[in-house]
Design a protein around this motif. Structure first.
Motif, PDB file in Angstrom:
ATOM      1  N   PHE A 283       0.847  -1.195   0.000  1.00 52.79           N
ATOM      2  CA  PHE A 283       0.000   0.000   0.000  1.00 52.79           C
ATOM      3  C   PHE A 283       0.880   1.241   0.000  1.00 52.79           C
ATOM      4  CE2 PHE A 283       0.556  -1.255   4.431  1.00 52.79           C
ATOM      5  CZ  PHE A 283       0.893  -0.071   5.051  1.00 52.79           C
ATOM      6  N   THR A 284       0.328   2.324  -0.507  1.00 49.18           N
ATOM      7  CA  THR A 284       1.021   3.603  -0.605  1.00 49.18           C
ATOM      8  C   THR A 284       0.164   4.674   0.041  1.00 49.18           C
ATOM      9  OG1 THR A 284       2.141   2.964  -2.653  1.00 49.18           O
ATOM     10  CG2 THR A 284       1.988   5.319  -2.186  1.00 49.18           C
ATOM     11  N   ILE A 285       0.799   5.534   0.861  1.00 53.36           N
ATOM     12  CA  ILE A 285       0.076   6.615   1.523  1.00 53.36           C
ATOM     13  C   ILE A 285       0.455   7.942   0.865  1.00 53.36           C
ATOM     14  CG2 ILE A 285      -0.109   5.397   3.707  1.00 53.36           C
ATOM     15  CD1 ILE A 285       2.222   7.049   4.743  1.00 53.36           C
ATOM     16  N   PRO A 286      -0.474   8.892   0.774  1.00 53.40           N
ATOM     17  CA  PRO A 286      -0.194  10.188   0.116  1.00 53.40           C
ATOM     18  C   PRO A 286       0.574  11.124   1.041  1.00 53.40           C
ATOM     19  CG  PRO A 286      -2.463  10.124   0.849  1.00 53.40           C
ATOM     20  CD  PRO A 286      -1.887   8.765   1.174  1.00 53.40           C
ATOM     21  N   SER A 287       1.870  10.843   1.212  1.00 50.49           N
ATOM     22  CA  SER A 287       2.698  11.590   2.156  1.00 50.49           C
ATOM     23  C   SER A 287       3.518  12.688   1.500  1.00 50.49           C
ATOM     24  CB  SER A 287       3.637  10.611   2.870  1.00 50.49           C
ATOM     25  OG  SER A 287       4.407   9.890   1.926  1.00 50.49           O
TER      26      SER A 287
END
Length: 422
Positions: A283-287
Motif C-alpha cells: 500500500f502507498t500513503i499520500p505523504s
C-alpha cells in the motif's frame, strides 16, 4: 480547532535503557520533520496551523516479558509551527517554536538479538496560540502521533532462542573473510525477502525528463526488516520512502521534497525449497510534501516475489499492482503495475554483476503511453567499512519504451548497510 488532517512525519531517535528484572527504565529523544497542517476554521483556506519539525525528550518505564516490552513515557516536546488566517477583515501570519508536555504509551518487540520494532502513541500538549488580530482567534496546536519505528541496540538483548537452523534462505553467516561466507552474505543482500536486516539507499538519476529536458532525482530509502511469525514463517517488511527532485511540467525549475511512501509485506517460508517466494499486500500513503511529488491517493494491492539461487546466481522477479482506494477526490484515479526482474552473478572478492530494471505500466494512460521498459545493468561489490558489511553497485539503463516526456536514460547508484546476526 475544526478537525484535523492525518499526514506523515519521519525522523530519528536515540536513547538509553536500564533493565532490573522485569522492569525497564530509560530515556530517549527524537527529532522529526513534519509535513502536516490542520485547519483552524471550517475551510482550511481560511485558517490553518502547520507543523514543520517536532522534537521530544522523555523518560519511560516498562514491563518486560520475554521479547515484549509494554511501556509508558512522559516528558516534553518542542514544535515549530506556522499559522495563517485569511478571511474578510482578518489577515494574519505567525511563526514560532513552542514547548509542551508529552505523554505516550507503546509496545516494543525484540525480533533479533540487536533489533527491535515498536508501535507508539504520543500526544504533545502545547496549548492554544492566540492571534494578534481583532477579534483574537484561538489556534489549537496540540499534536497527536502514531509512530512505527525500528531500533538497533548496541548491546544484545535476549538470545535468539527461536532462530531457525541455517538454510539457503535464512542463514545468518558470521563475520568472516571466507569466500563462501562472503558469497552467502552477498546472495542474502540480493534476495528481497532474506532473513537479513538491511537499510538500502537507491539513487535513481533520470536524464532528459519533462518539456525542459531536466534531470529528475529520486533517492529511495528502503529499510528491510524480517520478523519471525513462528518456526515455519517469516514476515518481511519493506518500506520505500522516496526523496525527490522533480522537474516542473510548466517552468524550468525543480521541486524538492518527500514523495508518497510505499509499504510492502511478504509472508515467506523459513525453510523453502529450491524456489524462494513471498506474497503479501502493498500500500502507498499520500505523504508527498508537494502535490507535484505524489499522486494524492491511497493505493492498495498485492505484491509477490520469487527467486532461485543456483551456484553463483541469484535470479528472480518482484511484481505488484496497486489501485487507488481513497485520497484526494480531485486527483486522477490510479491503476499501476510494477515488475522488477533481477539477475546477479557473484564472483571472487565480493564482486558481482547485476541487472534489475524496474518496468512500470499505467493502465489508465492512453494507448502507447502506458509502459516504461528499461534495459541495462552494471556491477557491484560486497565489502566492509570497518566492521560494517556494505553492498554497493552502479547500473545504467536506457528506456526502450516510454511515454512522451519520460526520461530516456537512468543512472542508478545503490548502497545497502547489512546487519547479519553475529
Amino acid at each position: 480547532m475544526y478537525g484535523g488532517l492525518t499526514e506523515f512525519i519521519g525522523g530519528i531517535q536515540a536513547g538509553y535503557n536500564f533493565q532490573a528484572g522485569h522492569l525497564l527504565f530509560g530515556v530517549e529523544g527524537d527529532f522529526g520533520g513534519a509535513t502536516f497542517a490542520h485547519p483552524t476554521l471550517p475551510t482550511p483556506t481560511l485558517g490553518s496551523v502547520s507543523q514543520n519539525w517536532i522534537g521530544t525528550i522523555a523518560g519511560r518505564v516498562g514491563l518486560v516479558e520475554d521479547r515484549w516490552l509494554v511501556y509508558g513515557k512522559f516528558g516534553g516536546g518542542w514544535v515549530q509551527s506556522n499559522a495563517s488566517l485569511n478571511f474578510p477583515g482578518v489577515t494574519w501570519q505567525g511563526s514560532n517554536t513552542s514547548s509542551g508536555w508529552l505523554a505516550g504509551v507503546g509496545i516494543e518487540y525484540g525480533f533479533k538479538s540487536h533489533w527491535t520494532i515498536k508501535l507508539e502513541y504520543d500526544q504533545i500538549f502545547l496549548g492554544n496560540w492566540t492571534s494578534t488580530t481583532v477579534p483574537p482567534i484561538q489556534l489549537n496546536r496540540d499534536v497527536q502521533m502514531v509512530k512505527f519505528g525500528a531500533n538497533y541496540k548496541f548491546q544484545s538483548g535476549l538470545p535468539d532462542t527461536i532462530a531457525p537452523t541455517k538454510t539457503g534462505h535464512s542463514a545468518k553467516p558470521e563475520h568472516s573473510a571466507h569466500p563462501s561466507e562472503n558469497e552467502d552474505l552477498a546472495k542474502q543482500s540480493q534476495n528481497p525477502i532474506a532473513d537479513l536486516v538491511s537499510v538500502p539507499f537507491q539513487s535513481n538519476t533520470n536524464f532528459n525528463a519533462g518539456p525542459f529536458n531536466r534531470t529528475q532525482e529520486v533517492l529511495n530509502i528502503q529499510p528491510v526488516v524480517p520478523l519471525r511469525l513462528n518456526a515455519d514463517w517469516n514476515l518481511i517488511s519493506r518500506t520505500i520512502m522516496p526523496v525527490i527532485s522533480q522537474p516542473s511540467p510548466f517552468f524550468n525549475s525543480n521541486t524538492n521534497g518527500i514523495g508518497d511512501i510505499t509499504q510492502e509485506f511478504f509472508v515467506s517460508p523459513t525453510h523453502p525449497g529450491p524456489l524462494i517466494w513471498g506474497v503479501g499486500p502493498v500500500f502507498t500513503i499520500p505523504s508527498a510534501t508537494d502535490p507535484i511529488l505524489g499522486q494524492g491517493k491511497v493505493l492498495l494491492g498485492p505484491t509477490a516475489v520469487a527467486l532461485v539461487t543456483p551456484g553463483h546466481w541469484v535470479i528472480g522477479v518482484l511484481a505488484n499492482n496497486q489501485w487507488s482506494v481513497g485520497g484526494n477526490p480531485l486527483r486522477p484515479s490510479v491503476n499501476q503495475f510494477l515488475v522488477q526482474p533481477f539477475i546477479n552473478y557473484n564472483m571472487a572478492h565480493g564482486w558481482y554483476l547485476t541487472s534489475s530494471p524496474i518496468m512500470t505500466a499505467n493502465w489508465l494512460a492512453a494507448p502507447g503511453q502506458q509502459w516504461t521498459v528499461p534495459i541495462g545493468g552494471g556491477f557491484g561489490r560486497l565489502f566492509k567499512l570497518g566492521d560494517q558489511p556494505v553492498s554497493a553497485s552502479i547500473q545504467g539503463f536506457y528506456n526502450v519504451v516510454r511515454p512522451d516526456g519520460a526520461p530516456t536514460w537512468q543512472l542508478r547508484a545503490f548502497l545497502s548497510l547489512l546487519f547479519p546476526e553475529k
